[in-house]
Design an enzyme around this catalytic site. Structure first.
Site, PDB file in Angstrom:
ATOM      1  N   ASP A 152      -1.210   6.720   6.062  1.00  0.00           N
ATOM      2  CA  ASP A 152      -1.487   5.350   6.409  1.00  0.00           C
ATOM      3  C   ASP A 152      -2.066   5.038   8.034  1.00  0.00           C
ATOM      4  O   ASP A 152      -2.410   6.210   8.492  1.00  0.00           O
ATOM      5  CB  ASP A 152       0.255   4.709   7.278  1.00  0.00           C
ATOM      6  N   THR A 165      -6.004  -1.206   7.098  1.00  0.00           N
ATOM      7  CA  THR A 165      -5.813  -2.138   7.114  1.00  0.00           C
ATOM      8  C   THR A 165      -7.107  -2.382   7.572  1.00  0.00           C
ATOM      9  O   THR A 165      -7.631  -4.346   7.401  1.00  0.00           O
ATOM     10  CB  THR A 165      -4.163  -3.040   8.528  1.00  0.00           C
ATOM     11  N   LYS A 184       1.132  -0.932  -0.079  1.00  0.00           N
ATOM     12  CA  LYS A 184      -0.118  -0.172  -0.055  1.00  0.00           C
ATOM     13  C   LYS A 184       1.044   0.740  -0.162  1.00  0.00           C
ATOM     14  O   LYS A 184       0.777   2.571  -1.138  1.00  0.00           O
ATOM     15  CB  LYS A 184      -0.758  -0.291   1.256  1.00  0.00           C
ATOM     16  N   THR A 185       1.559   1.506   0.681  1.00  0.00           N
ATOM     17  CA  THR A 185       2.647   2.548   0.735  1.00  0.00           C
ATOM     18  C   THR A 185       3.370   2.888  -0.086  1.00  0.00           C
ATOM     19  O   THR A 185       3.291   3.765  -1.041  1.00  0.00           O
ATOM     20  CB  THR A 185       3.569   2.334   1.781  1.00  0.00           C
ATOM     21  N   ARG A 200       6.644  -8.460   2.125  1.00  0.00           N
ATOM     22  CA  ARG A 200       8.065  -7.296   2.933  1.00  0.00           C
ATOM     23  C   ARG A 200       7.997  -8.998   3.798  1.00  0.00           C
ATOM     24  O   ARG A 200       9.408  -8.414   4.135  1.00  0.00           O
ATOM     25  CB  ARG A 200       6.476  -6.715   3.665  1.00  0.00           C
TER      26      ARG A 200
END
Length: 332
Positions: free
Chosen positions: A110, A159, A65-66, A218
């Protein structure tokens, strides 16, 4: 190893991962449908010479997302301003951020669902009309002063999309739901990261890392770094044997389960006879916070078919009994 496998990253890890981040939609691996949707959205805005609609990125941690927010700004050739929901606890905090934006700038928030309610209400007007009302004074003498904002694009990441109030969710022109990655997509992620890190790793080793990465890029990048560290320290090549040895050292088994995952699984199966067991009881039995169990461990166990959530508590599945090697009672 919980911190190692958790999709939540520390600032140091994020800075390291920055070198591995793709810089464009063409370089981004996976999420094919979302990439096509974003490409259409950005190209249309560029042709019309306007700011794109506001974008909401929803999905579990670690899926990009980032990175996508950075790509949006890069594709538009506009600056990116990053902040987070927990950092915006008052309407004044949001007003300071919004008033400093330049025309066309991309604002990334975020964990947007964790913003203060007063800030959310201010954001409604800012997203629709690019202006905010600032209250000056208190009590009967308070006055509202309108402040015009430069046109901007808000990219929100969450999230837990269900915690967003409907008025805020409806103001996003596009909502992207990011999905967990398949093993072959994660293999592409690992292969690309290994190339950027100038680390030679066997194809079977790449497949082994991708299978144990819980569908999360990640985690795949993090495990690759641990394998690279192992090979560097022991002076071994990045072959399959070294990959197995490194992952075994860090308690990552063939299913991607780490130490805490296995403790939770064994607690449900062995101590509580397969359940049902309440979340707080389960957390105490393994010596962890209930929030850690619920947000970090449980989602993967449920998705893997090892645990189920019922109104009475958590229960182990037949597959969990088989994974632990404990004979399942006939009564179950």
């Amino acid at each position: 190893m919980t911190g190692e496998l958790s999709a939540q990253a520390t600032p140091t890890e994020l800075s390291f991962e920055g070198a591995l981040r793709p810089g464009s939609l063409d370089e981004f691996v996976g999420q094919a449908k979302v990439r096509k949707q974003l490409r259409l959205l950005l190209d249309a805005a560029t042709i019309q010479q306007r700011s794109p609609d506001h974008i909401l990125l929803a999905g579990p941690p670690g899926l990009g997302k980032t990175t996508l927010s950075m790509i949006v700004a890069a594709e538009l050739e506009k600056p990116l301003h990053q902040t987070s929901g927990p950092a915006i606890q008052h309407a004044g905090d949001l007003a300071a951020v919004l008033s400093a934006l330049t025309p066309g700038e991309v604002l990334f928030i975020d964990e947007i669902h964790r913003m203060a309610r007063s800030a959310e209400e201010m954001l409604y007007l800012a997203m629709e009309d690019f202006r905010i009302d600032i209250m000056v004074g208190k009590g009967a003498g308070a006055t509202s002063i309108p402040l015009e904002l430069a046109p901007f694009t808000l990219v929100g990441a969450t999230t837990r999309a269900g915690l967003l109030p409907n008025p805020l969710r409806d103001r996003f022109g596009f909502t992207a739901h990011l999905e967990f990655y398949a093993d072959d997509e994660l293999a592409d992620v690992v292969r690309r990261a290994a190339r950027l890190l100038d680390f030679e790793i066997a194809p079977d080793g790449i497949g082994e890392i991708s299978r144990r990465s819980r569908g999360t890029p990640r985690i795949a990048n993090r495990l690759l770094r641990r394998v690279r560290d192992y090979c560097l320290v022991h002076g071994t090549p990045g072959d399959t044997e070294s990959v197995h040895a490194a992952l075994h050292l860090y308690d990552v088994d063939e299913q991607g389960l780490d130490r805490l995952d296995r403790e939770v699984l064994y607690a449900v199966v062995e101590r509580f006879g397969g359940g049902p067991v309440g979340l707080s009881t389960l957390a105490v039995s393994v010596g962890e916070e209930a929030e850690t169990i619920e947000s970090v461990v449980e989602p993967f166990l449920v998705r893997s078919g090892l645990l189920t959530r019922t109104p009475r508590g958590r229960m182990a599945t037949r597959r969990a009994w088989e994974a632990t090697g404990i004979p399942m009672p006939d009564a179950l």
